[in-house]
Write a protein that holds these residues in place. Sequence first.
Motif, PDB file in Angstrom:
ATOM      1  N   GLU A 186      48.458  -4.094 -41.110  1.00  0.00           N
ATOM      2  CA  GLU A 186      49.327  -5.211 -40.711  1.00  0.00           C
ATOM      3  C   GLU A 186      48.800  -6.539 -41.253  1.00  0.00           C
ATOM      4  N   PHE A 187      48.146  -6.495 -42.406  1.00  0.00           N
ATOM      5  CA  PHE A 187      47.478  -7.683 -42.925  1.00  0.00           C
ATOM      6  C   PHE A 187      47.731  -7.808 -44.425  1.00  0.00           C
ATOM      7  N   LYS A 188      48.995  -7.896 -44.779  1.00  0.00           N
ATOM      8  CA  LYS A 188      49.377  -7.969 -46.183  1.00  0.00           C
ATOM      9  C   LYS A 188      48.763  -9.204 -46.841  1.00  0.00           C
ATOM     10  N   PRO A 189      48.205  -9.098 -48.055  1.00  0.00           N
ATOM     11  CA  PRO A 189      48.189  -7.961 -48.985  1.00  0.00           C
ATOM     12  C   PRO A 189      46.955  -7.073 -48.878  1.00  0.00           C
ATOM     13  N   PHE A 190      46.156  -7.252 -47.811  1.00  0.00           N
ATOM     14  CA  PHE A 190      44.929  -6.478 -47.679  1.00  0.00           C
ATOM     15  C   PHE A 190      45.181  -5.061 -47.183  1.00  0.00           C
ATOM     16  N   SER A 191      46.077  -4.933 -46.229  1.00  0.00           N
ATOM     17  CA  SER A 191      46.508  -3.597 -45.804  1.00  0.00           C
ATOM     18  C   SER A 191      47.923  -3.698 -45.255  1.00  0.00           C
ATOM     19  N   VAL A 192      48.770  -2.819 -45.733  1.00  0.00           N
ATOM     20  CA  VAL A 192      50.167  -2.817 -45.297  1.00  0.00           C
ATOM     21  C   VAL A 192      50.614  -1.360 -45.174  1.00  0.00           C
ATOM     22  N   THR A 193      51.465  -1.085 -44.200  1.00  0.00           N
ATOM     23  CA  THR A 193      51.900   0.284 -43.939  1.00  0.00           C
ATOM     24  C   THR A 193      53.222   0.573 -44.630  1.00  0.00           C
ATOM     25  N   ALA A 194      53.232   1.637 -45.417  1.00  0.00           N
ATOM     26  CA  ALA A 194      54.445   2.057 -46.123  1.00  0.00           C
ATOM     27  C   ALA A 194      55.339   2.863 -45.188  1.00  0.00           C
ATOM     28  N   ALA A 195      56.544   3.205 -45.667  1.00  0.00           N
ATOM     29  CA  ALA A 195      57.517   3.940 -44.852  1.00  0.00           C
ATOM     30  C   ALA A 195      56.992   5.307 -44.426  1.00  0.00           C
ATOM     31  N   ASP A 196      56.118   5.906 -45.241  1.00  0.00           N
ATOM     32  CA  ASP A 196      55.582   7.228 -44.915  1.00  0.00           C
ATOM     33  C   ASP A 196      54.373   7.170 -43.985  1.00  0.00           C
ATOM     34  N   GLY A 197      54.021   5.942 -43.533  1.00  0.00           N
ATOM     35  CA  GLY A 197      52.904   5.796 -42.604  1.00  0.00           C
ATOM     36  C   GLY A 197      51.566   5.572 -43.274  1.00  0.00           C
ATOM     37  N   VAL A 207      49.878 -21.808 -37.174  1.00  0.00           N
ATOM     38  CA  VAL A 207      49.125 -20.546 -37.230  1.00  0.00           C
ATOM     39  C   VAL A 207      47.865 -20.814 -38.036  1.00  0.00           C
ATOM     40  N   ILE A 208      46.741 -20.295 -37.564  1.00  0.00           N
ATOM     41  CA  ILE A 208      45.513 -20.335 -38.352  1.00  0.00           C
ATOM     42  C   ILE A 208      45.220 -18.910 -38.799  1.00  0.00           C
ATOM     43  N   THR A 209      45.133 -18.729 -40.105  1.00  0.00           N
ATOM     44  CA  THR A 209      44.878 -17.407 -40.661  1.00  0.00           C
ATOM     45  C   THR A 209      44.201 -17.557 -42.017  1.00  0.00           C
ATOM     46  N   ASP A 210      43.885 -16.440 -42.634  1.00  0.00           N
ATOM     47  CA  ASP A 210      43.293 -16.427 -43.964  1.00  0.00           C
ATOM     48  C   ASP A 210      44.229 -17.078 -44.977  1.00  0.00           C
ATOM     49  N   PHE A 211      43.667 -17.896 -45.872  1.00  0.00           N
ATOM     50  CA  PHE A 211      44.523 -18.632 -46.818  1.00  0.00           C
ATOM     51  C   PHE A 211      45.271 -17.702 -47.762  1.00  0.00           C
ATOM     52  N   VAL A 212      44.689 -16.530 -48.072  1.00  0.00           N
ATOM     53  CA  VAL A 212      45.378 -15.576 -48.959  1.00  0.00           C
ATOM     54  C   VAL A 212      46.597 -14.983 -48.261  1.00  0.00           C
ATOM     55  N   THR A 213      46.455 -14.663 -46.975  1.00  0.00           N
ATOM     56  CA  THR A 213      47.576 -14.114 -46.209  1.00  0.00           C
ATOM     57  C   THR A 213      48.706 -15.128 -46.103  1.00  0.00           C
ATOM     58  N   GLY A 214      48.356 -16.389 -45.853  1.00  0.00           N
ATOM     59  CA  GLY A 214      49.372 -17.431 -45.795  1.00  0.00           C
ATOM     60  C   GLY A 214      50.063 -17.632 -47.131  1.00  0.00           C
ATOM     61  N   ILE A 274      45.901  -9.695 -55.130  1.00  0.00           N
ATOM     62  CA  ILE A 274      45.792 -11.107 -54.754  1.00  0.00           C
ATOM     63  C   ILE A 274      46.249 -12.036 -55.880  1.00  0.00           C
ATOM     64  N   GLY A 275      46.118 -11.568 -57.114  1.00  0.00           N
ATOM     65  CA  GLY A 275      46.466 -12.395 -58.257  1.00  0.00           C
ATOM     66  C   GLY A 275      45.297 -13.196 -58.789  1.00  0.00           C
ATOM     67  N   GLU A 276      44.149 -13.078 -58.161  1.00  0.00           N
ATOM     68  CA  GLU A 276      42.925 -13.758 -58.596  1.00  0.00           C
ATOM     69  C   GLU A 276      41.724 -12.983 -58.074  1.00  0.00           C
ATOM     70  N   ASP A 277      40.539 -13.325 -58.577  1.00  0.00           N
ATOM     71  CA  ASP A 277      39.331 -12.614 -58.165  1.00  0.00           C
ATOM     72  C   ASP A 277      38.685 -13.309 -56.977  1.00  0.00           C
ATOM     73  N   ILE A 278      38.800 -12.714 -55.800  1.00  0.00           N
ATOM     74  CA  ILE A 278      38.187 -13.283 -54.593  1.00  0.00           C
ATOM     75  C   ILE A 278      36.914 -12.532 -54.210  1.00  0.00           C
ATOM     76  N   THR A 279      36.407 -11.686 -55.135  1.00  0.00           N
ATOM     77  CA  THR A 279      35.229 -10.870 -54.836  1.00  0.00           C
ATOM     78  C   THR A 279      33.912 -11.569 -55.202  1.00  0.00           C
ATOM     79  N   VAL A 280      34.018 -12.777 -55.749  1.00  0.00           N
ATOM     80  CA  VAL A 280      32.825 -13.588 -56.034  1.00  0.00           C
ATOM     81  C   VAL A 280      32.944 -14.898 -55.276  1.00  0.00           C
ATOM     82  N   LEU A 281      31.796 -15.504 -54.989  1.00  0.00           N
ATOM     83  CA  LEU A 281      31.801 -16.801 -54.315  1.00  0.00           C
ATOM     84  C   LEU A 281      32.573 -17.811 -55.145  1.00  0.00           C
ATOM     85  N   PRO A 282      33.345 -18.713 -54.508  1.00  0.00           N
ATOM     86  CA  PRO A 282      34.109 -19.697 -55.251  1.00  0.00           C
ATOM     87  C   PRO A 282      33.288 -20.486 -56.262  1.00  0.00           C
ATOM     88  N   GLU A 283      32.026 -20.779 -55.916  1.00  0.00           N
ATOM     89  CA  GLU A 283      31.155 -21.528 -56.824  1.00  0.00           C
ATOM     90  C   GLU A 283      30.848 -20.753 -58.095  1.00  0.00           C
TER      91      GLU A 283
END
Length: 263
Positions: free
Chosen positions: A48-59, A188-195, A252-261
């Motif tokens: 329930e946290f698109k785009p990190f995890s989302v449930t398809a029609a098949d569960g 709402v306060i949430t992750d900037f990627v989710t927003g 995500i459309g970008e690399d968020i796996t490294v520190l922003p710096e």
Amino acid sequence: MKRFTQGAVGVLLLFLLTACGSGGASSENADGFKLIKDGELVFASSGEFKPFSVTAADGKMTGFDIEVGEAIAQELGLEPVQKKMKFGSIVESVKAGRVDAAIASHTITEERLEHVSFSTPYYYSGPQIFVRPDSSVEKLADLEGLEIAVSKGSTYEENAASISTNIIFYDSDVTALEALNRGKHDAVITDFVTGKEAIGAGMEIEGKELLGKSEQAIAVAKDNEALLKKINEALQTLKENGTLAEISKKYIGEDITVLPEES
């Protein structure tokens, strides 16, 4: 004979109590780490946290977290088995041994570290304020006394509680944003990627002040340090060979796996 019977019953009861108290993770493989079921990596996410995890029609769940979990399982030579759970219950499920790991965008916090161990971060994020376009809110101070929605069990409650006591909880960040889009709550306060994803999907909301940076990591039971070590090794390999960056750019459309710096 009576004394022997009592002793046998005592041994049996001790065995049963030990078995009941062992939790779900009880099968130790040749590499020395425990798994709920040999040959499988059972990991939890909310779906329930698109785009990190989302449930398809098949569960089945898809998304960034899910594909990271699958890649880690492949590195470990295991079959990935996903378990969908409400976000607020996932840490307890890891602690109780109902799943091997949580790959569900958990921020490393001191409170959570009291219950589970965390891997090295697999991506970096941060909370942001989201409001409707007609709102005058620009920064956290503007939310004083206003109604703020957050996902249940998330660290965003701390951000909200620092400025208001009027906090509404949802089972997921996406449903909180959908409610905001429909005219409910002030923010709402949430992750900037989710927003960002929600805005891209057509929600009429806007991002305002960023409230910091956070490290997202994989949670493992405290008594399974051998599995944690293997997961960290797998993450290092996936970083070095570019797999994590590839998965991030896909969802995500970008690399968020490294520190922003380091970007």
